[in-house]
Design a protein around this motif. Sequence first.
Motif, short mmCIF file in Angstrom:
data_model
loop_
_atom_site.label_atom_id
_atom_site.label_comp_id
_atom_site.label_asym_id
_atom_site.label_seq_id
_atom_site.Cartn_x
_atom_site.Cartn_y
_atom_site.Cartn_z
N ASN A 63 71.71 14.48 58.16
CA ASN A 63 72.96 14.95 58.78
C ASN A 63 73.18 16.44 58.49
O ASN A 63 74.27 16.88 58.09
CB ASN A 63 74.15 14.15 58.27
N ILE A 64 72.14 17.22 58.67
CA ILE A 64 72.17 18.64 58.33
C ILE A 64 73.03 19.41 59.32
O ILE A 64 72.94 19.20 60.53
CB ILE A 64 70.74 19.20 58.29
N VAL A 65 73.83 20.33 58.79
CA VAL A 65 74.65 21.24 59.60
C VAL A 65 74.20 22.66 59.27
O VAL A 65 74.15 23.04 58.09
CB VAL A 65 76.14 21.07 59.31
N ARG A 66 73.91 23.44 60.28
CA ARG A 66 73.44 24.81 60.07
C ARG A 66 74.66 25.75 60.09
O ARG A 66 75.22 26.03 61.15
CB ARG A 66 72.42 25.18 61.14
N LEU A 67 75.02 26.26 58.92
CA LEU A 67 76.25 27.02 58.77
C LEU A 67 76.12 28.44 59.29
O LEU A 67 77.14 29.06 59.64
CB LEU A 67 76.66 27.05 57.29
N ASP A 68 74.92 28.99 59.34
CA ASP A 68 74.75 30.40 59.73
C ASP A 68 74.58 30.58 61.23
O ASP A 68 74.44 31.71 61.71
CB ASP A 68 73.54 31.00 59.03
#
Length: 233
Positions: A63-68
Amino acid sequence: MFVEGIIKNYNTERGFGFIELIGEKKDIFFHITDVPHRHIELKSGERLKFLIVEDKGKFKATNIVRLDLKPLDSVDTPVANKAFKNSVSQGHSRSDPKKATIITLTGLIIVVILAGLVFQKYQSYQQSQRIKAAQLIEEQKKIVIAQRQALGDLPEIKLSEKTEQVLDVPSTPHHKMQAEQPVKAQAQFSCDGRKHCSQMHSREEAIFFLKNCPNTKMDGDNDGEPCEQQFRH
């Protein structure tokens, strides 16, 4: 519970890497299939937010979220690009029917040329086979003619004085049969290419081959007596 970290390293060819947890000296495994917007290249140092789950006895990020990523970057561009490519290809196919016709005709011409080459090669093969068969027949005819000439041109047999004296005796049917036997025996032999003693079946046959056939190898001491060891009396 979501935690944050940064990409420590990523193997593009194998599709996996490790995330360094912020504030902890601990690395978490992640796979590219758990990363959203995979069309955008992953870089070392990129910040992520994710869940840690256990998979086959090991921990990994999911459930990875890419913050950049910027809002515009998160658009699913592959779908849009695919739709754009489809529309462009459809436009080309509609606007250029002549090109498709030329390609089709070119393909047909290539097929016809290949078929012609194959047929020509087959014809050449058939002709070479016919020539070989004719040559073989001619060679067989020559062999038959040579054998007939060898049988028809037998040298005259010269009898010794002792034999002539025996023949002067009033002959009976038995004596006549014995006198004619050597001639008949030689008449049944012919030069058929044999040269060695091991190929002879009798002394008479060896004598015939030595006297009448070329290139024989049956008289090593050149005394006129062939195959002395083989037909020793």
